[in-house]
Design a protein around this motif. Structure first.
Motif, PDB file in Angstrom:
ATOM      1  N   PRO A 503     -26.948  -2.623-106.419  1.00 38.58           N
ATOM      2  CA  PRO A 503     -27.743  -3.301-105.521  1.00 38.58           C
ATOM      3  C   PRO A 503     -26.991  -3.467-104.129  1.00 38.58           C
ATOM      4  O   PRO A 503     -25.613  -3.517-104.185  1.00 38.58           O
ATOM      5  CB  PRO A 503     -28.388  -4.285-105.795  1.00 38.58           C
ATOM      6  N   SER A 504     -27.437  -3.236-102.947  1.00 40.83           N
ATOM      7  CA  SER A 504     -26.730  -3.530-101.953  1.00 40.83           C
ATOM      8  C   SER A 504     -26.605  -4.978-101.692  1.00 40.83           C
ATOM      9  O   SER A 504     -27.186  -5.823-102.001  1.00 40.83           O
ATOM     10  CB  SER A 504     -27.606  -2.808-100.478  1.00 40.83           C
ATOM     11  N   VAL A 505     -25.460  -5.438-100.845  1.00 36.34           N
ATOM     12  CA  VAL A 505     -24.957  -6.965-100.802  1.00 36.34           C
ATOM     13  C   VAL A 505     -25.000  -6.750 -99.224  1.00 36.34           C
ATOM     14  O   VAL A 505     -24.307  -6.096 -98.547  1.00 36.34           O
ATOM     15  CB  VAL A 505     -23.795  -7.214-101.435  1.00 36.34           C
ATOM     16  N   GLN A 506     -25.692  -7.892 -98.628  1.00 37.82           N
ATOM     17  CA  GLN A 506     -25.490  -8.251 -97.395  1.00 37.82           C
ATOM     18  C   GLN A 506     -24.532  -8.815 -96.754  1.00 37.82           C
ATOM     19  O   GLN A 506     -24.246 -10.057 -97.407  1.00 37.82           O
ATOM     20  CB  GLN A 506     -27.106  -9.088 -96.726  1.00 37.82           C
ATOM     21  N   VAL A 507     -23.688  -8.394 -95.823  1.00 38.95           N
ATOM     22  CA  VAL A 507     -22.608  -8.918 -95.434  1.00 38.95           C
ATOM     23  C   VAL A 507     -22.642  -9.845 -93.971  1.00 38.95           C
ATOM     24  O   VAL A 507     -22.305 -10.959 -93.870  1.00 38.95           O
ATOM     25  CB  VAL A 507     -21.563  -7.916 -95.120  1.00 38.95           C
ATOM     26  N   PHE A 508     -23.536  -9.322 -93.105  1.00 41.52           N
ATOM     27  CA  PHE A 508     -23.871  -9.862 -92.019  1.00 41.52           C
ATOM     28  C   PHE A 508     -25.527  -9.679 -91.868  1.00 41.52           C
ATOM     29  O   PHE A 508     -26.001  -8.852 -92.193  1.00 41.52           O
ATOM     30  CB  PHE A 508     -23.257  -9.205 -90.656  1.00 41.52           C
ATOM     31  N   ASP A 549     -15.706 -13.641 -99.001  1.00 40.76           N
ATOM     32  CA  ASP A 549     -17.135 -14.359 -98.780  1.00 40.76           C
ATOM     33  C   ASP A 549     -18.151 -13.676 -99.736  1.00 40.76           C
ATOM     34  O   ASP A 549     -18.812 -14.415-100.280  1.00 40.76           O
ATOM     35  CB  ASP A 549     -17.363 -13.893 -97.260  1.00 40.76           C
ATOM     36  N   ILE A 550     -17.751 -12.450-100.062  1.00 42.45           N
ATOM     37  CA  ILE A 550     -18.825 -11.667-101.077  1.00 42.45           C
ATOM     38  C   ILE A 550     -18.439 -12.434-102.448  1.00 42.45           C
ATOM     39  O   ILE A 550     -19.311 -12.792-103.178  1.00 42.45           O
ATOM     40  CB  ILE A 550     -18.651 -10.328-101.113  1.00 42.45           C
TER      41      ILE A 550
END
Length: 982
Positions: A503-508, A549-550
């Motif tokens: 799944p996609s991970v939000q960075v900003f 951060d991730i």
């Protein structure tokens, strides 16, 4: 491990390899002199010799390069538009004269692009200089006029305005004009030469060939009897046996090929020159020379053959010891470059592969020869004569045609006719379609079209075939760049990190709007242009900080958390560019209206990015950049590319495009030099791609339908040499692209619904892939795009259109293209990837891991984005690592009293996972960690405990505890730790 992770950049490696551009793969021009047995010089000529020798600067190991470019160039199923798209369908034909009073014909049809329900206008302009073909998009709300079509083809001034031709017989004449582009069938000469023969008289006088020559003929094709032969005959007599009784014939990818074999043509004992044999082989454009003997024996030279017509010789030698064929190509100097280039060494042990390679090479060579002045001037004279003759025949009849119909000369090109003449127009169109379908059927039966290409050729996997990367991607993509094996994407929902299968991970979050970005793994940098208008800025981030951060599940950054990442002086920028081939320093040129700001990264010892520098470097890398100078231009640039000079000192250049020109700007002095001026009213700049031919800089300038290559020579007296040279060339796309990507040997043009693939060295078309709703996402390393369908290797050919729904004798009264019906169902779009290693044909190591390498356990939200990933990881101290290494070594040596079973390891691993995911649990102790690590040594445990592997519970636990389910994330290790682990 960390040093290895960051010190080698896959994207940089791929970028450098995709930018290489060399003609050395296609041979070098040599002066070849032939002499007789006494040593007297007979003839001399300049030929390009291809012997499979690669460049000296090759930086890849043998065996890591594989063939990707064995393709027919300008294949007929992509180039014979009139037969494929026009014949048998309702279309419009126009006649007119340009400002120089030269007549021209224009054909326009509204058709469905390869049955993909993508309506397009296909247009062909017939002029004495050749044909020009373009595709124009269809819009139900915007009409298209003949004048706008001609304007797109750079024809704006007329001596006589175009008028429509209504005679159905015009289709026959236009089909004849298209056939002037060259035959779809080929005839090649095959000359047998014994060892030591040095003259053509000796070679043509061989009555029979050897056993190896017969095997070679059997490899080329089938032996057919000429008398009564109904297929393509290649100029041979099929009635009276005057040219022999048998010959070699084959069909290759839809092309009929007849071989003129010297030993099968009539032999005369009285005629030493064997005129009857030379009459056929000497008039073939391409001839195969099969030479007996060892490699050390006297080699064949083209000057041994007395022929003004043969331009290409293929020298074939057979080696009995290893059952292989060696190939060498001689091309007359005026023949343009053609592929495929010979492998190094040019030895083929696979006979079927050798046959396919030879036939593709010979067909491409004959097509290239037709572009030489000898043939192109003859073709131009023939085309000019046909067009003028047809113009004189048509003009008197046009004055007699109903005036109402002639009002359509500049009307909209629509599939429907005026209501006032509906019945008459329908009857005319029915006859028009009937005649076109009958003509198409007759041409196919006669064998003058490559109609069956798709069913006979594309069985292999093509290098441009795409792979699914992310299914059902719901967001609008603004820009993206690859990060290791992942993709960093700027969307309307924020900045996402996407990996295949995860799944996609939000960075900003979506408050940060990135319009342009570059991920530089080797420098641990993310460069981005954000916002728009006066608020636009250049931001720089550390990739390691983003990855941290991730991993630590830190709160998602917003626009307001990036104040420390803004580069000074960049407010209001609308464009930026970086140097693609990173040397000692990173250069960034930022465009703020008509000003260029040059910024460089300070060079220091931390640029190598060791594990120590990663720990000591600040989170924001803004302080590492320095302002150099400002350069003023006359207009704001639309396209900008940095070109590295040969020394990198004061000869770096900036290519900018604005108004109607491409200019080169010196980074050091700010002086500008005119590179190319565009001679059209409207200019749509697409790209300026920096490529390096054998280390020397060159540019592919792309605008409108044109792609122009200009070589930039080193500086001479402070200014670059940009005058035209023999190395410059240009070609035209069939459709205006919005993006162009270079991946040697290919250059790919992306439109809204297709990918057009050509060769860089000559601009020849290789393939056109129809991709509905196409959007290029990223192309710095692997090529990512968003679409509703993938790119396949097979091509939809005109063979599928040969059979019409109705017979030629009973055509429908009115036939028009099928348009996509409005539907409430929106097709889902996916992200696809074309691996760059497949295109460039090299197996490239990928040391970089994905930023999302640890398994991510997600809780999906309504938007489909997972803002906070939960990861399983082990945080171990150095003492724990040493203890693990010690226990592991003892276990492997059989020194432990209580060996660890896999069942126990799996249970402990589950316990670790539960503790890591539960913040209330304490840290993992080394007593459990050492037993977990030992579970990876499955081989030694199985050897000592065979009973364990057969236990059903153990087998179930083994699957649950596989490394792919619970990957470990290791911290930086010193050399001593690595030795301990070993």
């Amino acid at each position: 491990l960390t040093k290895r992770f960051y010190s080698s950049s896959v994207s940089e490696d791929l970028g450098c390899r995709r930018g290489e551009f060399s003609r050395k793969h296609y041979g070098s021009v040599e002066l070849l002199i032939s002499s007789d047995a006494d040593g007297a010089i007979q003839r001399a000529g300049r030929f390009r010799v291809e012997n499979g020798s690669s460049g000296e600067g090759t930086d890849y190991a043998p065996g890591t390069w594989h063939r990707t470019d064995v393709h027919l160039e300008n294949p007929e199923y992509h180039t014979r538009w009139y037969f494929k798209y026009f014949l048998g369908k309702v279309h419009q034909n126009y006649i007119g004269t340009d400002a120089e009073k030269n007549p021209f014909f224009l054909s326009v049809v509204l058709s469905d692009q390869n049955k993909r329900r993508i309506p397009q206008y296909h247009s062909i302009l017939w002029r004495k200089t050749g044909t020009q073909k373009i595709c124009l998009p269809y819009s139900p709300t915007k009409t298209l006029s003949v004048k706008s079509i001609l304007s797109a083809m750079s024809l704006d001034k007329f001596e006589k305005s175009p008028r429509e031709i209504f005679h159905p017989e015009i289709q026959k004449d236009l089909l004849v004009l298209e056939e002037q582009e060259g035959s779809v069938n080929f005839k090649f000469g095959v000359l047998y030469a014994k060892d030591g023969q040095l003259t053509d008289d000796e070679m043509f006088s061989n009555e029979t060939g050897s056993e190896s020559f017969q095997r070679f003929l059997h490899l080329l094709g089938d032996t057919i009897t000429l008398k009564g032969w109904s297929g393509y005959r290649g100029g041979l007599d099929t009635k009276n046996d005057t040219t022999g009784t048998c010959s070699i014939y084959t069909v290759f990818q839809g092309h009929e090929i007849m071989f003129h074999v010297s030993t099968m043509l009539p032999y005369s004992r009285e005629n030493k020159q064997q005129v009857e044999r030379k009459r056929h082989i000497g008039n073939d454009i391409v001839t195969i020379i099969f030479q007996e003997g060892e490699d050390s024996s006297p080699a064949f030279k083209p000057s041994m053959i007395r022929s003004h017509f043969t331009h290409i010789f293929a020298l074939v030698r057979y080696n009995k010891q290893n059952d292989s064929y060696r190939l060498k190509i001689f091309s007359e100097e005026s023949v343009p470059l053609f592929g495929p280039p010979l492998p190094s060494p040019p030895v083929f042990t696979n006979h079927q592969e050798f046959r396919d390679f030879v036939l593709v090479k010979l067909i491409n060579g004959e097509k290239a020869t037709l572009e030489t002045p000898t043939f192109s001037q003859k073709r131009q004279r023939t085309l000019d004569m046909l067009i003028r003759s047809l113009y004189q025949d048509m003009m008197p009849d046009l004055h007699k045609v109903n005036n109402m119909l002639n009002r359509r000369s500049f009307s909209d090109v629509l599939p429907e006719s005026p209501k006032s003449t509906r019945k008459k127009e329908e009857a005319r169109q029915a006859e028009f379609v009937r005649l076109g379908q009958a003509l198409k059927l007759k041409t196919g039966v006669r064998g003058d079209t490559a109609a069956n290409l798709a069913t006979t050729s594309f069985c292999k996997k093509e290098p441009w075939e795409s792979q699914s990367f992310c299914s059902n991607f719901p967001h609008e993509v603004v820009c993206a760049d690859s990060w290791g094996q992942s993709l960093l994407v700027s969307t309307d929902a924020g900045i996402l990190l996407i990996d295949d299968g995860q799944p996609s991970v939000q960075v900003f979050d979506k408050t940060l709007q990135i319009k342009q970005m570059n991920v530089l793994e080797a420098l641990d940098l993310l460069i981005a242009r954000t916002d728009k208008g006066k608020d636009s800025r250049i931001l720089v981030f550390r990739l390691s900080a983003i990855q941290k951060d991730i991993e630590t599940k830190k709160m998602i950054r917003s626009k307001y958390d990036c104040r420390e990442n803004k580069l000074e002086r960049t407010k209001g920028c609308h464009l930026y560019a970086i140097n693609t081939h990173h040397g000692s320093e990173l250069r960034i040129v930022v465009a703020i209206r008509n000003k260029l700001l040059l910024v460089t990264k300070k060079y220091n010892s931390h640029n190598t990015l060791t594990s120590t520098s990663l720990l000591t470097s600040p989170e924001s890398p803004v302080e590492e950049f320095q302002y150099i100078r400002e350069i003023c231009l006359s207009d704001p640039p639309v396209v900008m590319t940095l070109v590295d000079g040969p020394t990198g000192d004061s000869d770096n250049m900036i290519c900018v495009a604005y108004r109607h020109q491409f200019d080169l700007v010196n980074e050091s002095t700010g002086e500008s030099y005119r590179l190319h001026h565009v001679e059209t009213n409207r200019v749509n700049f697409v790209a300026a791609i920096d490529v390096y031919e054998d280390g020397e800089a060159g540019l592919l300038l792309c605008y409108n339908y044109v792609c122009q290559y200009r070589k930039i020579y080193p500086f001479s007296g402070g200014s670059p040499l940009v005058q035209p040279s023999a190395y410059d060339f240009h070609f035209s796309w069939n459709q205006v692209p919005y993006a162009v990507v270079c991946a040697f040997p290919y250059v790919l043009a992306f439109t809204t619904d297709s990918i057009e693939i050509r060769l860089v060295v000559n601009g020849n078309l290789v393939h056109t892939a129809v991709v509905p709703e196409l959007q290029l996402v990223a192309s710095r390393s692997d090529i990512y795009f968003k679409a509703t369908a993938a790119v396949s290797g097979s091509s939809d050919s005109s063979s599928k259109e040969m059979g019409s729904k109705s017979s030629p004798q009973t055509p429908p009264a009115y036939e028009k293209p099928e348009f996509p019906l409005p539907s409430l169902e929106v097709p889902c779009k996916n992200l696809y990837k074309i691996p760059l290693s497949n295109l460039v044909g090299r197996s490239i190591e990928r040391p970089l891991k994905s930023p999302l390498a640890p398994k991510v356990i997600t809780t999906t939200t309504s938007s489909g984005i997972t803002p906070l990933p939960v990861m399983h990881s082990l945080s171990l101290s150095r003492m724990e690592i040493k203890e693990i290494a010690s226990r592991t070594r003892k276990e492997l040596l059989g020194l432990l009293d209580e060996p660890i079973t896999k069942t126990e390891s799996a249970q402990k691993l589950k316990e670790v996972s539960r503790r890591q995911s539960d913040p209330k649990q304490g840290a993992v102790r080394s007593s459990s960690s050492d037993r977990i690590i030992s579970s990876s040594f499955e081989g030694s445990s199985e050897r000592r405990h065979p009973s364990t592997s057969s236990d059903p519970d153990t087998l179930a636990n083994r699957e649950e505890s596989s490394p792919s389910s619970y990957p470990f994330q290791l911290i930086s290790l010193c050399d001593e730790d690595i030795v301990d682990l070993k």
